[in-house]
Design a protein around this motif. Structure first.
Motif, PDB file in Angstrom:
ATOM      1  N   TYR A   1       1.826   2.502   7.913  1.00  0.00           N
ATOM      2  CA  TYR A   1       2.322   3.757   8.483  1.00  0.00           C
ATOM      3  C   TYR A   1       1.287   4.871   8.345  1.00  0.00           C
TER       4      TYR A   1
ATOM      5  N   LEU B   1      10.742  -8.699  -0.322  1.00  0.00           N
ATOM      6  CA  LEU B   1      11.229  -8.110   0.926  1.00  0.00           C
ATOM      7  C   LEU B   1      11.763  -9.176   1.878  1.00  0.00           C
TER       8      LEU B   1
ATOM      9  N   ASP C   1       8.228  -8.985   9.844  1.00  0.00           N
ATOM     10  CA  ASP C   1       8.940  -8.694  11.084  1.00  0.00           C
ATOM     11  C   ASP C   1       9.489  -9.967  11.719  1.00  0.00           C
TER      12      ASP C   1
ATOM     13  N   ARG D   1       6.003  -8.779  -1.113  1.00  0.00           N
ATOM     14  CA  ARG D   1       6.306  -9.313   0.213  1.00  0.00           C
ATOM     15  C   ARG D   1       7.414 -10.357   0.141  1.00  0.00           C
TER      16      ARG D   1
ATOM     17  N   HIS E   1       4.101   4.551  12.851  1.00  0.00           N
ATOM     18  CA  HIS E   1       2.933   3.675  12.787  1.00  0.00           C
ATOM     19  C   HIS E   1       1.672   4.414  13.186  1.00  0.00           C
TER      20      HIS E   1
ATOM     21  N   PHE F   1       2.071  -7.815   7.644  1.00  0.00           N
ATOM     22  CA  PHE F   1       3.249  -7.029   7.997  1.00  0.00           C
ATOM     23  C   PHE F   1       4.060  -7.708   9.093  1.00  0.00           C
TER      24      PHE F   1
ATOM     25  N   LEU G   1       4.596  -1.628   1.476  1.00  0.00           N
ATOM     26  CA  LEU G   1       5.651  -0.653   1.747  1.00  0.00           C
ATOM     27  C   LEU G   1       5.194   0.452   2.691  1.00  0.00           C
ATOM     28  N   TYR G   2       3.902   0.794   2.713  1.00  0.00           N
ATOM     29  CA  TYR G   2       3.509   1.990   3.452  1.00  0.00           C
ATOM     30  C   TYR G   2       2.150   1.888   4.134  1.00  0.00           C
TER      31      TYR G   2
ATOM     32  N   THR H   1       9.452   2.655   5.531  1.00  0.00           N
ATOM     33  CA  THR H   1      10.088   1.384   5.179  1.00  0.00           C
ATOM     34  C   THR H   1      11.431   1.591   4.488  1.00  0.00           C
ATOM     35  N   THR H   2      11.612   2.702   3.821  1.00  0.00           N
ATOM     36  CA  THR H   2      12.843   2.947   3.066  1.00  0.00           C
ATOM     37  C   THR H   2      14.086   2.915   3.942  1.00  0.00           C
TER      38      THR H   2
END
Length: 767
Positions: free
Chosen positions: A495, A422, A203, A419, A548, A199, A491-492, A503-504
Motif C-alpha cells: 500500500y 493470514l 488474494d 502470511r 495501492h 501478496f 500487512l502494508y 489491510t485492517t
C-alpha cells in the motif's frame, strides 16, 4: 410438463457440450432412503437406471416383505425441480393375475435389464435436457398403502442423477495446481523486496476460501451451485474423505472419548440426508409423502412385464459397460422424515457431509490441516537456516551476501509465518466459532480456543506493532526500517505510505463474516444481509482510499470486491422465505458459478504475469508509447510497477526560485562585489548578463592591499578573463591556474575599469 426445464438448455449445453457426447444419456438413482418407518417392505439395495438410447431400465434390487396378508396399492411420483410430471397409482392386485396380492413374504434379489414399450411414451415425457444439465434435482418416490385401512405401509425415495456435476475432481486438481504455482512464485519472489507475487498468493487463496464460505449459510442453494463450491473445499482445509478414512476414524474416537455424542459421517451419499425442503428434493410440504393422485391407474404396467420375456438381454449389450459401472449404489438405506434427528440442515452440515466429513469433525479436520501446514513451514525454514549456516562457514567471495541474508533470515521467517496466519485465518475463525455452537467434545472446544488465539494473536500483534510505530513517529518509518518491512511487510508493503492500514478493514471483515456464519445458522436472512453489508463496506473503502501504489493494483482489488458484492447479492434468491422456484435458483446458481470462474481465470493470468510470462513477449509489443525500458514490473498489463512510479517527464512540476545572490551579472571590478546588486537585464541594450563568470576566490583578499597592488590585480583579472577558451577543458585549465602569467590579448583595448563582458555566444559552457 417439462417446458420450464427447457430454459436451462442453453446454459447447460454451453458449459458441458464438449462432455455430453462421451457418455450415454441415462438417469439413475444416487441415493435411497425410507420416507416412513418400514413396516412391510425392507430394502437392502435399490439401484435403478433408465437409458434413453434404447429405452430400457436396468435394476439391481434387494428387498424383502415381512408383513403377511397385506394388500396394497402403489403410488409412483416423480419430482423434477419441484414439479410432478409423473404421479400415478397402481392397484397391485390387478397385476400378474393377483400374484402380488397379498404381498408375498420372501426375499427378492435380482439384477437385469427390462425394455420399456413405446406405448408408454416415457421418452416423450423426459426431455433431452434432463440428461445434460449438471446436478439434476429430481427424485422418485414409491408409496405402498394398504387397500382396506389406507395406512402407509412403506415409502421409499430415490434421488436421480444423470452423471453430470459441476463438482469435478479435475477442477479440484486444477485449482490446487494454480495455488501451488502461486505459492512457488511467492516463495521465490519473496527473496526480492517489492515484488507482488507474495501478496497475490493471499488474494488467490482468499478467493477460493470465500467461494467455499458462500455455501455455509442457511440458504436453499441450488444443487448445481453447492456442487460447484465443493471444488474449493480443500482451500478451507476440508479435503474429501470417506467415513472409514484413518483421519476421520481417529477424530471420531477422540470425540466419543471426550464427551462427543454427535453422529459420525454416513457411508452413503449426503444427499440422502438433506432436508426435504431443500434442493434436490424441493418438497415444500410433507404432503408428498403420501399418494396424491390415481389418475394414471392401470397405465399399462402389465405390458411392461409382458414384454420382459422378449430378448431382454439385447438391451444390455447396447449399453456401455462403463455407464453401468458408474451407477451409484444406494448403500445403507436410512430413515429420513421431517422429524428425524439425522436430517442435514442448510449451511455447514450439508456442506461438510458432502465431502465425507461429519458435522462434528469439521473443526478437527481443519485443525489437523493447519498443524500440517505449520509443520511444513517450520521444516522448510529450518532446512533453509541450516543451509545458510553451513554456507556461511565456507564463504569466500560471497561472504557479504551470505552475511546479509544471515541477518535478514529471521525477518524473512516471521514474514512467512504472518502470511500463513493470514491464509488460515478464514477457515480457523469460521470453524472454531462453529465448534463452540455444537458443544460436542470438550477437547475439540479446547483445541479450537488454542488455535484461534494463536492465529489471531500473531495477526493482532503485527497490526498493533505497525499502527503504534506509525502513530508515534510517522508512517514513513514503516518503509525505512528494513527489519520491520521484511517481517511485517505482508500487512502494508503493498500500500501507499498514507494508506498503510488498508489491510485492517479486510481482516475485520473476515472476522465479522465468520461470526455471522457460525452464530446465525438458524437465520439465513440475517446472515446474507450482514455479509452483504460487510462486502459493500469493503468495496467502498477500496473506492475511497485507493490504497495501492499503482492503479492496476487498485483495479484488481476493486474487481475482486465487486465480484464478492455481486455474488452475495445474487444469493438473496436462495432465501427459503422467498419460495423462489427451483429453476430460477438453478439459473442464478450457474450465473454465480460463471462469475466466480471468470475471477479465478483472472487470478490465473495475474499469477502468470507475476512470474514474468510477459518477458517472453517481444519488447516492441509490450512497451507502451512513451514508456521507458524497465519501467514496469512483472505485473504488466494488470498493474504498473510499484517501485518505478515516478513521473516519466523529468521536468519539475513547479518553478524552483533561484537564489538572487547567485544569479547576478559579472562585476566590472572586484570592488563591485561589495556593492549593491545590479540588474541582470539592461533595457537600453536589451542584452542579459545571465551566465557570466563569477569572480575568482583568489581575487578577494583578507587584508586591504595597496592601491598599486589592487590595480595590478585588476589588470591581471581582466587579462585572464579575456583569454578564456570556449572549450570545457580550456575553461577548467584557466580556472585551475589563476596565478600564471598570461600575456595581454590584442582584443582588449578598453581600460581596466571598463572591461568588456562576454556575450552569450562567448560564454563558456556550464561545467
Amino acid at each position: 410438463m417439462f417446458a420450464r426445464i427447457a430454459r436451462l438448455r442453453f446454459l447447460a449445453l454451453l458449459t458441458f457440450s464438449s462432455l455430453t457426447a462421451a457418455r450415454d444419456d441415462s438417469l439413475f438413482t444416487s441415493s435411497v432412503t425410507y420416507c416412513s418407518p418400514p413396516e412391510t417392505l425392507l430394502i437392502q439395495q435399490f439401484d435403478i437406471a433408465y437409458f434413453a438410447k434404447n429405452q430400457s431400465i436396468w435394476f439391481n434390487i434387494s428387498a424383502a416383505s415381512v408383513d403377511p396378508n397385506v394388500n396394497v396399492t402403489a403410488n409412483v411420483m416423480l419430482n423434477v425441480y419441484g414439479m410432478h410430471p409423473v404421479n400415478f397409482t397402481v392397484d397391485l392386485c390387478s397385476l400378474f393375475s393377483g400374484a402380488l396380492c397379498p404381498l408375498p413374504m420372501y426375499n427378492f434379489t435380482g439384477s437385469d435389464s427390462i425394455p420399456i414399450p413405446s406405448s408408454l411414451g416415457v421418452s416423450d415425457k423426459i426431455p433431452s435436457i434432463a440428461f445434460q444439465i449438471p446436478d439434476l434435482e429430481a427424485y422418485a418416490q414409491l408409496s405402498l398403502t394398504e387397500v382396506n385401512t389406507g395406512v402407509l405401509k412403506a415409502c421409499v425415495q430415490a434421488t436421480l442423477s444423470n452423471g453430470w456435476s459441476t463438482h469435478q475432481v479435475a477442477v479440484e486438481w486444477a485449482t490446487g495446481a494454480l495455488a501451488l504455482l502461486a505459492l512457488l512464485s511467492a516463495f521465490f519472489s519473496s527473496f526480492t523486496p517489492g515484488t507482488l507475487a507474495p501478496f497475490r498468493l493471499f488474494d488467490l487463496l482468499y478467493l477460493y476460501q470465500w467461494t467455499a464460505s458462500t455455501a455455509l449459510l442457511d440458504l436453499n442453494y441450488s444443487s448445481v451451485y453447492r456442487a460447484f463450491t465443493i471444488n474449493f473445499a480443500w482451500a478451507m482445509g476440508l479435503f474429501p474423505a470417506s467415513a472409514t478414512s484413518p483421519i476421520q476414524t481417529s477424530i471420531n474416537n477422540m470425540r466419543h472419548l471426550t464427551g462427543g455424542n454427535m453422529a459420525d459421517a454416513t457411508g452413503g451419499s449426503a444427499v440422502a440426508l438433506v432436508n426435504r425442503k431443500l434442493s434436490p428434493y424441493n418438497a415444500m410440504s410433507s404432503s408428498t409423502f403420501s399418494a396424491s393422485s390415481d389418475q394414471y391407474a392401470g397405465i399399462g404396467t402389465e405390458n411392461l412385464w409382458a414384454s420382459y420375456n422378449t430378448s431382454s438381454a439385447n438391451y444390455v449389450s447396447d449399453i456401455s459397460v462403463a455407464s453401468v459401472q458408474e451407477l451409484s449404489a444406494a448403500g445403507d438405506v436410512q430413515l429420513v422424515t421431517p422429524s428425524s434427528a439425522n436430517v442435514l440442515q442448510a449451511g455447514v452440515p450439508i456442506y461438510v457431509n458432502s465431502v465425507g466429513i461429519a458435522t462434528a469433525n469439521s473443526f478437527m479436520t481443519v485443525f489437523l490441516v493447519v498443524l500440517m501446514i505449520a509443520a511444513t513451514l517450520l521444516a522448510v525454514l529450518f532446512i533453509g537456516y541450516c543451509i545458510l549456516a553451513a554456507t556461511s562457514r565456507y564463504r569466500r567471495r560471497t561472504g557479504g551476501y551470505i552475511a546479509d541474508w544471515h541477518h535478514r533470515y529471521f525477518s524473512f521467517a516471521r514474514a512467512w509465518l504472518l502470511r500463513v496466519c493470514l491464509i488460515v485465518f478464514t477457515p480457523v475463525a469460521i470453524f472454531a466459532f462453529y465448534q463452540w455452537t455444537l458443544k460436542d467434545s470438550w477437547l475439540s472446544i479446547f483445541l479450537s480456543v488454542i488455535l484461534f488465539l494463536a492465529v489471531v494473536g500473531y495477526i493482532l500483534y503485527s497490526i498493533v506493532l505497525v499502527h503504534r510505530l506509525a502513530l508515534r513517529s510517522a508512517p514513513s518509518e514503516l518503509y525505512t526500517q528494513p527489519d520491520l518491512l521484511a517481517s511485517h511487510g505482508p500487512l502494508y508493503a503493498i500500500y501507499r505510505l498514507e494508506r498503510f492500514y488498508a489491510t485492517t478493514p479486510l481482516i475485520l471483515a473476515i472476522f465479522v463474516k465468520a461470526l455471522f456464519i457460525a452464530f446465525s445458522q438458524v437465520n439465513g436472512v440475517v446472515q446474507i444481509v450482514a455479509i452483504l453489508v460487510v462486502e459493500c463496506m469493503v468495496l467502498a473503502s477500496l473506492l475511497v482510499l485507493r490504497p495501492h501504489k499503482s492503479r492496476g493494483a487498485d483495479v484488481l482489488a476493486t474487481y475482486l470486491a465487486i465480484t464478492r458484492v455481486l455474488c452475495t447479492g445474487l444469493m438473496i434468491a436462495f432465501l427459503e422465505n422467498l419460495n423462489l422456484g427451483a429453476i430460477p435458483r438453478v439459473v442464478i446458481g450457474i450465473v454465480i458459478a460463471v462469475i466466480i470462474s471468470v475471477a479465478v481465470i483472472v487470478m490465473f493470468i495475474n499469477t502468470l504475469v507475476n512470474m514474468g510470462i510477459m518477458r517472453l513477449v517481444p519488447a516492441h509489443y509490450r512497451r507502451r508509447p512513451g514508456a521507458t525500458p524497465g519501467g514496469l514490473d512483472a505485473e504488466k498489463g494488470a498493474e504498473n510497477d510499484e517501485k518505478d512510479w515516478r513521473p516519466r517527464n523529468p521536468t519539475p512540476e513547479r518553478n524552483i526560485p533561484l537564489d538572487p545572490d547567485v544569479n547576478q551579472p559579472y562585476p566590472d571590478s572586484p570592488s563591485q562585489t561589495l556593492t549593491d546588486h545590479q540588474s541582470v537585464y539592461s533595457e537600453e541594450s536589451g542584452s542579459t548578463t545571465l551566465g557570466s563568470l563569477l569572480p575568482r576566490r583568489w581575487s578577494i583578499q583578507q587584508s586591504q592591499p595597496s592601491n598599486r597592488s589592487r590595480s595590478n590585480s585588476q589588470s591581471q583579472y581582466s587579462t585572464s578573463q579575456s583569454n578564456y577558451s570556449p572549450s570545457r577543458s580550456n575553461y577548467i585549465s584557466n580556472a585551475s591556474s589563476p596565478r600564471q602569467s598570461i600575456p595581454p590579448s590584442p582584443l582588449h583595448t578598453q581600460s581596466q575599469s571598463h572591461s568588456r563582458q562576454p556575450t552569450i555566444d562567448e560564454r563558456p559552457p556550464f561545467p
